[in-house]
Design a protein around this motif. Structure first.
Motif, PDB file in Angstrom:
ATOM      1  N   LEU A  75       0.839  -1.203   0.000  1.00  0.00           N
ATOM      2  CA  LEU A  75       0.000   0.000   0.000  1.00  0.00           C
ATOM      3  C   LEU A  75       0.873   1.252   0.000  1.00  0.00           C
ATOM      4  CD1 LEU A  75      -2.705   1.546   0.282  1.00  0.00           C
ATOM      5  CD2 LEU A  75      -2.493   1.229   2.747  1.00  0.00           C
ATOM      6  N   LEU A  76       1.900   1.261   0.818  1.00  0.00           N
ATOM      7  CA  LEU A  76       2.793   2.413   0.868  1.00  0.00           C
ATOM      8  C   LEU A  76       3.515   2.613  -0.464  1.00  0.00           C
ATOM      9  CD1 LEU A  76       4.308   1.974   4.437  1.00  0.00           C
ATOM     10  CD2 LEU A  76       2.539   3.594   3.704  1.00  0.00           C
ATOM     11  N   ARG A  77       3.999   1.523  -1.057  1.00  0.00           N
ATOM     12  CA  ARG A  77       4.677   1.622  -2.357  1.00  0.00           C
ATOM     13  C   ARG A  77       3.735   2.169  -3.419  1.00  0.00           C
ATOM     14  NH1 ARG A  77       7.692  -2.968  -0.653  1.00  0.00           N
ATOM     15  NH2 ARG A  77       6.056  -4.432  -1.235  1.00  0.00           N
ATOM     16  N   ARG A  78       2.525   1.636  -3.459  1.00  0.00           N
ATOM     17  CA  ARG A  78       1.556   2.108  -4.460  1.00  0.00           C
ATOM     18  C   ARG A  78       1.190   3.561  -4.243  1.00  0.00           C
ATOM     19  NH1 ARG A  78      -2.479  -3.057  -4.400  1.00  0.00           N
ATOM     20  NH2 ARG A  78      -1.158  -4.470  -5.582  1.00  0.00           N
ATOM     21  N   SER A  79       1.006   3.943  -2.994  1.00  0.00           N
ATOM     22  CA  SER A  79       0.663   5.339  -2.687  1.00  0.00           C
ATOM     23  C   SER A  79       1.778   6.270  -3.134  1.00  0.00           C
ATOM     24  CB  SER A  79       0.415   5.513  -1.186  1.00  0.00           C
ATOM     25  OG  SER A  79      -0.684   4.741  -0.775  1.00  0.00           O
ATOM     26  N   LEU A  80       3.006   5.882  -2.850  1.00  0.00           N
ATOM     27  CA  LEU A  80       4.145   6.690  -3.273  1.00  0.00           C
ATOM     28  C   LEU A  80       4.197   6.790  -4.787  1.00  0.00           C
ATOM     29  CD1 LEU A  80       6.704   8.283  -2.648  1.00  0.00           C
ATOM     30  CD2 LEU A  80       7.935   6.101  -2.557  1.00  0.00           C
ATOM     31  N   ALA A  81       4.015   5.678  -5.468  1.00  0.00           N
ATOM     32  CA  ALA A  81       4.036   5.688  -6.932  1.00  0.00           C
ATOM     33  C   ALA A  81       2.940   6.577  -7.496  1.00  0.00           C
ATOM     34  CB  ALA A  81       3.895   4.266  -7.463  1.00  0.00           C
ATOM     35  N   ILE A  82       1.757   6.508  -6.917  1.00  0.00           N
ATOM     36  CA  ILE A  82       0.632   7.330  -7.378  1.00  0.00           C
ATOM     37  C   ILE A  82       0.952   8.812  -7.219  1.00  0.00           C
ATOM     38  CG2 ILE A  82      -1.754   7.997  -6.823  1.00  0.00           C
ATOM     39  CD1 ILE A  82      -2.205   4.967  -6.131  1.00  0.00           C
TER      40      ILE A  82
END
Length: 95
Positions: free
Chosen positions: A53-60
């Motif tokens: 979730l953190l990785r995806r949020s950062l990527a977004i």
């Protein structure tokens, strides 16, 4: 229980969707875990899915920022030096 969230932009909407999917996965993991395994499996889910979730949020967020920068146009070019101005330090000077 039903709660409504309002995203102010597409970035927030994507992160909210990801967080909701994460919360649902965690709840399913805890519900489906056999007796005596709930804590271990829930912790494993939090570590694995939480990091994702953190990785995806950062990527977004980074993707949205990159797209926003493209809309603003290219960065300003660096200022040029005057033609007769020296651009290197004097090699005889001891600093």
């Amino acid at each position: 229980m039903s709660t409504t969230f309002t995203a102010e932009n597409a970035t927030e909407a994507l992160i909210l969707e990801q967080a909701l999917a994460y919360a649902r996965q965690l709840a399913r993991t805890a519900t489906d875990a056999p007796d005596g395994q709930v804590l271990r499996l829930a912790e494993a889910c939090v570590l694995e899915q939480g990091r994702e979730l953190l990785r995806r949020s950062l990527a977004i967020v980074l993707q949205a920022q990159a797209e926003g920068g493209e809309k603003k146009g290219p960065r300003a070019a660096p200022a040029g030096a005057a033609r007769d101005a020296p651009t290197r330090a004097d090699p005889t000077t001891n600093w």
